[in-house]
Design a protein around this motif. Structure first.
Motif, PDB file in Angstrom:
ATOM      1  N   SER A   1       0.828  -1.202   0.000  1.00  0.00           N
ATOM      2  CA  SER A   1       0.000   0.000   0.000  1.00  0.00           C
ATOM      3  C   SER A   1       0.862   1.252   0.000  1.00  0.00           C
ATOM      4  O   SER A   1       0.532   2.257  -0.631  1.00  0.00           O
ATOM      5  N   ASP A   2       2.020   1.230   0.688  1.00  0.00           N
ATOM      6  CA  ASP A   2       2.952   2.372   0.677  1.00  0.00           C
ATOM      7  C   ASP A   2       3.516   2.561  -0.737  1.00  0.00           C
ATOM      8  O   ASP A   2       3.640   3.697  -1.212  1.00  0.00           O
ATOM      9  N   ILE A   3       3.832   1.446  -1.394  1.00  0.00           N
ATOM     10  CA  ILE A   3       4.345   1.503  -2.756  1.00  0.00           C
ATOM     11  C   ILE A   3       3.279   2.058  -3.684  1.00  0.00           C
ATOM     12  O   ILE A   3       3.555   2.925  -4.524  1.00  0.00           O
ATOM     13  N   ASP A   4       2.035   1.605  -3.525  1.00  0.00           N
ATOM     14  CA  ASP A   4       0.928   2.108  -4.341  1.00  0.00           C
ATOM     15  C   ASP A   4       0.741   3.616  -4.130  1.00  0.00           C
ATOM     16  O   ASP A   4       0.527   4.372  -5.075  1.00  0.00           O
ATOM     17  N   ILE A   5       0.840   4.025  -2.854  1.00  0.00           N
ATOM     18  CA  ILE A   5       0.680   5.455  -2.548  1.00  0.00           C
ATOM     19  C   ILE A   5       1.829   6.246  -3.185  1.00  0.00           C
ATOM     20  O   ILE A   5       1.606   7.294  -3.804  1.00  0.00           O
ATOM     21  N   LEU A   6       3.053   5.734  -3.096  1.00  0.00           N
ATOM     22  CA  LEU A   6       4.209   6.421  -3.687  1.00  0.00           C
ATOM     23  C   LEU A   6       4.117   6.439  -5.209  1.00  0.00           C
ATOM     24  O   LEU A   6       4.446   7.436  -5.844  1.00  0.00           O
ATOM     25  N   GLU A   7       3.674   5.336  -5.808  1.00  0.00           N
ATOM     26  CA  GLU A   7       3.501   5.292  -7.274  1.00  0.00           C
ATOM     27  C   GLU A   7       2.435   6.298  -7.720  1.00  0.00           C
ATOM     28  O   GLU A   7       2.585   6.947  -8.748  1.00  0.00           O
ATOM     29  N   LYS A   8       1.367   6.434  -6.898  1.00  0.00           N
ATOM     30  CA  LYS A   8       0.346   7.439  -7.217  1.00  0.00           C
ATOM     31  C   LYS A   8       0.937   8.847  -7.117  1.00  0.00           C
ATOM     32  O   LYS A   8       0.649   9.709  -7.936  1.00  0.00           O
TER      33      LYS A   8
ATOM     34  N   ALA B   1       1.364  11.485 -10.061  1.00  0.00           N
ATOM     35  CA  ALA B   1       0.868  12.860  -9.930  1.00  0.00           C
ATOM     36  C   ALA B   1       1.980  13.855 -10.251  1.00  0.00           C
ATOM     37  O   ALA B   1       1.757  14.877 -10.946  1.00  0.00           O
ATOM     38  N   PHE B   2       3.203  13.568  -9.724  1.00  0.00           N
ATOM     39  CA  PHE B   2       4.329  14.452 -10.015  1.00  0.00           C
ATOM     40  C   PHE B   2       4.652  14.454 -11.508  1.00  0.00           C
ATOM     41  O   PHE B   2       4.943  15.511 -12.089  1.00  0.00           O
ATOM     42  N   GLN B   3       4.582  13.258 -12.114  1.00  0.00           N
ATOM     43  CA  GLN B   3       4.855  13.168 -13.545  1.00  0.00           C
ATOM     44  C   GLN B   3       3.830  13.978 -14.332  1.00  0.00           C
ATOM     45  O   GLN B   3       4.174  14.665 -15.288  1.00  0.00           O
ATOM     46  N   SER B   4       2.584  13.921 -13.917  1.00  0.00           N
ATOM     47  CA  SER B   4       1.533  14.714 -14.579  1.00  0.00           C
ATOM     48  C   SER B   4       1.820  16.201 -14.447  1.00  0.00           C
ATOM     49  O   SER B   4       1.668  16.971 -15.400  1.00  0.00           O
ATOM     50  N   GLU B   5       2.245  16.580 -13.238  1.00  0.00           N
ATOM     51  CA  GLU B   5       2.581  17.993 -13.041  1.00  0.00           C
ATOM     52  C   GLU B   5       3.802  18.384 -13.886  1.00  0.00           C
ATOM     53  O   GLU B   5       3.833  19.476 -14.466  1.00  0.00           O
ATOM     54  N   LEU B   6       4.804  17.479 -13.940  1.00  0.00           N
ATOM     55  CA  LEU B   6       5.979  17.757 -14.760  1.00  0.00           C
ATOM     56  C   LEU B   6       5.593  17.879 -16.238  1.00  0.00           C
ATOM     57  O   LEU B   6       6.081  18.758 -16.949  1.00  0.00           O
TER      58      LEU B   6
END
Length: 170
Positions: free
Chosen positions: A4-11, A15-20
């Protein structure tokens, strides 16, 4: 828990990639906007240069037309003088009666020469009148062209002022 931590970090990474990606597009938009502004400025400067060249050309046309007007006015003056001289010469000859002319000369060839000269004077007079009408017509046309060129010049100067105003405002 780790999954779940990995899923949260991947999300978060997603999100960061979308912002980039969004920032990359914004950067492209900004560069595009800067290029558009630069091209617009260059186009306005080129428009100003074209308008200035048109103004210069129109000024030269007006100078040429003014010169033509001066020449035509001189030609009209010369024709008027020539016509006046022809009328005076004709009038002088016609003041003498034919009988007086015939009796004053011993030789008929002199009389015929005088009559021939009178005919030549009248022909020249007619030609001068025709030339005068022609030149007056040309003069009117040239004056109309000059008025048109001056109106064009006024319009071009107004356009140039508007173009300068646009550059100053931007």
């Amino acid at each position: 828990q780790k999954n779940s931590d990995i899923d949260i970090l991947e999300k978060e990474i997603s999100a960061f990639q979308s912002e980039l990606d969004s920032l990359g597009q914004q950067k492209s938009s900004l560069n595009k906007s800067l290029k558009e502004l630069d091209l617009t400025r260059k186009k306005l400067n080129a428009d100003i240069a074209v308008t200035q060249k048109k103004i210069d050309k129109t000024n030269l046309e007006i100078q040429s037309l003014s010169s033509d007007i001066g020449k035509k006015e001189n030609s009209i003056g010369n024709n008027m003088k020539s016509i006046a001289l022809g009328i005076r010469n004709t009038d002088e000859f016609e003041e003498q009666s034919m009988l007086t002319t015939l009796l004053s000369e011993d030789d008929f060839s002199v009389i015929w020469d005088d009559l021939d000269n009178l005919s030549t004077i009248r022909d020249n007079l007619r030609e001068n009148v025709i030339e005068l009408k022609k030149v007056k017509g040309e003069l009117e046309g040239t004056k109309e062209e000059t008025v048109s060129a001056k109106n064009k010049l006024t319009m071009l100067k107004s356009k140039l002022a508007d173009q300068h105003k646009i550059i100053v405002e931007n």
